[in-house]
Write a protein that holds these residues in place. Structure first.
Motif, PDB file in Angstrom:
ATOM      1  N   PHE A   1      15.756  -1.637  -6.272  1.00 49.83           N
ATOM      2  CA  PHE A   1      15.091  -1.485  -7.570  1.00 49.83           C
ATOM      3  C   PHE A   1      13.691  -0.889  -7.385  1.00 49.83           C
ATOM      4  N   VAL A   2      12.956  -1.399  -6.410  1.00 54.07           N
ATOM      5  CA  VAL A   2      11.614  -0.868  -6.150  1.00 54.07           C
ATOM      6  C   VAL A   2      11.696   0.596  -5.736  1.00 54.07           C
ATOM      7  N   LEU A   3      12.676   0.916  -4.889  1.00 57.34           N
ATOM      8  CA  LEU A   3      12.808   2.283  -4.401  1.00 57.34           C
ATOM      9  C   LEU A   3      13.126   3.266  -5.521  1.00 57.34           C
ATOM     10  N   PHE A   4      14.126   2.928  -6.333  1.00 60.58           N
ATOM     11  CA  PHE A   4      14.612   3.900  -7.314  1.00 60.58           C
ATOM     12  C   PHE A   4      13.928   3.779  -8.681  1.00 60.58           C
TER      13      PHE A   4
ATOM     14  N   LEU B   1       1.799  -6.629  -7.299  1.00 66.02           N
ATOM     15  CA  LEU B   1       2.762  -7.480  -8.000  1.00 66.02           C
ATOM     16  C   LEU B   1       4.208  -7.107  -7.701  1.00 66.02           C
ATOM     17  N   VAL B   2       4.490  -5.804  -7.570  1.00 70.20           N
ATOM     18  CA  VAL B   2       5.879  -5.388  -7.408  1.00 70.20           C
ATOM     19  C   VAL B   2       6.435  -5.773  -6.035  1.00 70.20           C
ATOM     20  N   ILE B   3       5.569  -5.900  -5.030  1.00 75.80           N
ATOM     21  CA  ILE B   3       6.023  -6.251  -3.684  1.00 75.80           C
ATOM     22  C   ILE B   3       6.041  -7.761  -3.460  1.00 75.80           C
ATOM     23  N   LEU B   4       5.294  -8.505  -4.261  1.00 80.93           N
ATOM     24  CA  LEU B   4       5.178  -9.950  -4.050  1.00 80.93           C
ATOM     25  C   LEU B   4       6.524 -10.665  -4.026  1.00 80.93           C
ATOM     26  N   PRO B   5       7.490 -10.364  -4.930  1.00 81.57           N
ATOM     27  CA  PRO B   5       8.788 -11.050  -4.858  1.00 81.57           C
ATOM     28  C   PRO B   5       9.514 -10.865  -3.525  1.00 81.57           C
ATOM     29  N   LEU B   6       9.375  -9.697  -2.899  1.00 81.27           N
ATOM     30  CA  LEU B   6      10.029  -9.480  -1.601  1.00 81.27           C
ATOM     31  C   LEU B   6       9.510 -10.456  -0.555  1.00 81.27           C
ATOM     32  N   VAL B   7       8.204 -10.691  -0.548  1.00 76.88           N
ATOM     33  CA  VAL B   7       7.610 -11.598   0.438  1.00 76.88           C
ATOM     34  C   VAL B   7       7.969 -13.042   0.121  1.00 76.88           C
TER      35      VAL B   7
ATOM     36  N   PRO C   1     -14.576   5.434 -16.746  1.00 78.50           N
ATOM     37  CA  PRO C   1     -13.864   4.186 -17.066  1.00 78.50           C
ATOM     38  C   PRO C   1     -12.343   4.341 -17.042  1.00 78.50           C
ATOM     39  N   VAL C   2     -11.832   5.489 -17.503  1.00 74.63           N
ATOM     40  CA  VAL C   2     -10.379   5.721 -17.485  1.00 74.63           C
ATOM     41  C   VAL C   2      -9.875   5.805 -16.042  1.00 74.63           C
ATOM     42  N   VAL C   3     -10.621   6.516 -15.188  1.00 74.13           N
ATOM     43  CA  VAL C   3     -10.238   6.613 -13.780  1.00 74.13           C
ATOM     44  C   VAL C   3     -10.236   5.228 -13.135  1.00 74.13           C
ATOM     45  N   ALA C   4     -11.233   4.402 -13.454  1.00 77.12           N
ATOM     46  CA  ALA C   4     -11.294   3.045 -12.904  1.00 77.12           C
ATOM     47  C   ALA C   4     -10.100   2.209 -13.376  1.00 77.12           C
ATOM     48  N   LYS C   5      -9.729   2.339 -14.644  1.00 77.94           N
ATOM     49  CA  LYS C   5      -8.580   1.591 -15.166  1.00 77.94           C
ATOM     50  C   LYS C   5      -7.279   2.048 -14.511  1.00 77.94           C
ATOM     51  N   ILE C   6      -7.157   3.355 -14.278  1.00 76.40           N
ATOM     52  CA  ILE C   6      -5.959   3.859 -13.581  1.00 76.40           C
ATOM     53  C   ILE C   6      -5.894   3.292 -12.173  1.00 76.40           C
ATOM     54  N   GLY C   7      -7.029   3.298 -11.476  1.00 78.77           N
ATOM     55  CA  GLY C   7      -7.062   2.746 -10.119  1.00 78.77           C
ATOM     56  C   GLY C   7      -6.707   1.271 -10.097  1.00 78.77           C
ATOM     57  N   LEU C   8      -7.222   0.496 -11.058  1.00 79.09           N
ATOM     58  CA  LEU C   8      -6.902  -0.928 -11.132  1.00 79.09           C
ATOM     59  C   LEU C   8      -5.423  -1.141 -11.428  1.00 79.09           C
ATOM     60  N   THR C   9      -4.864  -0.323 -12.305  1.00 81.98           N
ATOM     61  CA  THR C   9      -3.433  -0.425 -12.628  1.00 81.98           C
ATOM     62  C   THR C   9      -2.574  -0.151 -11.403  1.00 81.98           C
ATOM     63  N   VAL C  10      -2.940   0.880 -10.643  1.00 84.53           N
ATOM     64  CA  VAL C  10      -2.201   1.207  -9.421  1.00 84.53           C
ATOM     65  C   VAL C  10      -2.281   0.044  -8.428  1.00 84.53           C
ATOM     66  N   LEU C  11      -3.465  -0.553  -8.292  1.00 82.97           N
ATOM     67  CA  LEU C  11      -3.651  -1.685  -7.375  1.00 82.97           C
ATOM     68  C   LEU C  11      -2.796  -2.874  -7.795  1.00 82.97           C
ATOM     69  N   LEU C  12      -2.869  -3.249  -9.064  1.00 84.77           N
ATOM     70  CA  LEU C  12      -2.125  -4.412  -9.545  1.00 84.77           C
ATOM     71  C   LEU C  12      -0.621  -4.176  -9.457  1.00 84.77           C
TER      72      LEU C  12
ATOM     73  N   PHE D   1       0.808  -1.205   0.000  1.00 84.08           N
ATOM     74  CA  PHE D   1       0.000   0.000   0.000  1.00 84.08           C
ATOM     75  C   PHE D   1       0.848   1.264   0.000  1.00 84.08           C
ATOM     76  N   LEU D   2       2.113   1.167   0.413  1.00 79.49           N
ATOM     77  CA  LEU D   2       3.023   2.286   0.182  1.00 79.49           C
ATOM     78  C   LEU D   2       3.214   2.513  -1.317  1.00 79.49           C
ATOM     79  N   GLU D   3       3.423   1.417  -2.056  1.00 76.57           N
ATOM     80  CA  GLU D   3       3.565   1.531  -3.512  1.00 76.57           C
ATOM     81  C   GLU D   3       2.284   2.056  -4.144  1.00 76.57           C
ATOM     82  N   MET D   4       1.147   1.588  -3.656  1.00 71.20           N
ATOM     83  CA  MET D   4      -0.124   2.060  -4.200  1.00 71.20           C
ATOM     84  C   MET D   4      -0.304   3.554  -3.950  1.00 71.20           C
ATOM     85  N   GLU D   5       0.083   4.015  -2.761  1.00 72.05           N
ATOM     86  CA  GLU D   5      -0.039   5.439  -2.450  1.00 72.05           C
ATOM     87  C   GLU D   5       0.814   6.266  -3.415  1.00 72.05           C
TER      88      GLU D   5
END
Length: 315
Positions: free
Chosen positions: A204-207, A157-163, A142-153, A110-114
């Motif tokens: 990599f995630v940070l920068f 996904l980007v944090i999953l490898p760390l866990v 619809p564009v706003v919804a797609k942006i929100g979904l992209t931010v969520l995904l 959720f830090l990444e999502m923010e």
């Protein structure tokens, strides 16, 4: 499980969160500001959601993104603070291994999502100021919804490898984490193997992820400022700048401490451990607390709707 259990083991069933090591006697007093921030964050962000839902004039891209930010802040602060408060109040220090990794995942996700939501809000301000006649045509629902979904995904996904990496490491040194919640760098530091791949991916995630977000926001605001300074009158410039001042405030409150904390963990070996923990704990609590206050005070539409709400209840 005893706090002093540091015998050799692999993949422990639980970790021990110490809170603020050496300050256990003051934990009750330390809990007061954190409890206050948590209460303000919960009430403030739910108020933002309620006002936007109840006021049809606020049903637009800017306020939809603000609602996404409020939901993200609610999850972000709830992922860590209740457990921290249970440590301060009840000395409930033990946390299941899987629960620790889950807390770590939600916190970083959720830090990444923010960060992604701030990019979306910068895009909204760029279109609203630099191309106002096409704002409603470009940022449709619809564009706003797609942006929100992209931010969520992206955040998920980007944090999953760390866990996944943290789950596979052998932990044979200790199960004691000297802070009040599980974060990636604190958990991985307990592993008794080479964890450089986790460190490199974290950088990599940070920068490359959050860093690109910062670059995109900076480019957007350069264009916004150019458009503002090209306006003919001072009043017009001030009025237009006022529409994005709240966004700038929350961006600064989010990115500057985040960069400072990330670098301090990696290069600040001479900084006292208690200072590390205090700064990190305040940082993860501060944005969810400040964001609804900043938007409530500086956004005329939200402030006016809130005043009308209290006025109607008082009559």
């Amino acid at each position: 499980m005893s706090d002093s259990n540091t015998t050799a083991f692999k993949n422990p069933s639980s970790f021990i969160l110490l809170g603020f090591p050496g300050l256990e006697a003051a934990h009750v007093w330390i809990s007061i500001p954190f409890c206050t921030m948590y209460t303000i964050a919960i009430l403030g962000n739910f108020t933002i959601l309620f006002i936007v839902k109840m006021e049809p004039s606020l049903h637009g891209p800017m306020y939809y993104f603000l609602c996404m930010l409020a939901i993200t802040d609610l999850v972000l602060t709830t992922s860590t603070l209740p457990k921290s408060l249970s440590i301060f109040w009840f000395s409930s220090r033990e946390i299941d291994f899987s629960a620790c990794l889950t807390q770590m995942y939600f916190f970083h996700c959720f830090l990444e999502m923010e960060s992604g939501i701030f990019v979306a809000m910068a895009l909204d301000r760029y279109v609203a100021i630099c191309n106002p006649l096409r704002h409603s045509a470009i940022l449709t629902n619809p564009v706003v919804a797609k942006i929100g979904l992209t931010v969520l995904l992206r955040g998920c996904l980007v944090i999953l490898p760390l866990v996944l990496l943290a789950r596979q490491w052998p932990y044979c040194r200790t199960n004691i984490i000297p802070q009040p919640y599980c974060v990636h760098i604190a958990v991985v530091s307990l592993a008794c193997t080479d964890t450089r791949v986790s460190s490199y991916y974290g950088l990599f995630v940070l920068f490359c992820v959050m860093g690109l977000d910062v670059i995109f926001i900076a480019v957007s605001y350069i264009q916004i400022l150019r458009a503002i300074f090209s306006l003919p009158t001072k009043d017009a410039r001030l009025k237009t700048f006022g529409t994005c001042s709240s966004h700038l405030c929350v961006i600064l409150a989010f990115y500057i401490p985040h960069l400072f904390i990330s670098l301090m963990y990696r290069v600040g070996q001479n900084v006292p451990g208690q200072f590390h923990i205090l700064i990190a704990s305040v940082y993860q609590s501060m944005p969810p607390t400040l964001n609804p206050i900043i938007y409530g005070v500086r956004t005329k539409e939200i402030r006016g709707r809130l005043l009308r709400l209290f006025t109607q209840e008082g009559t």
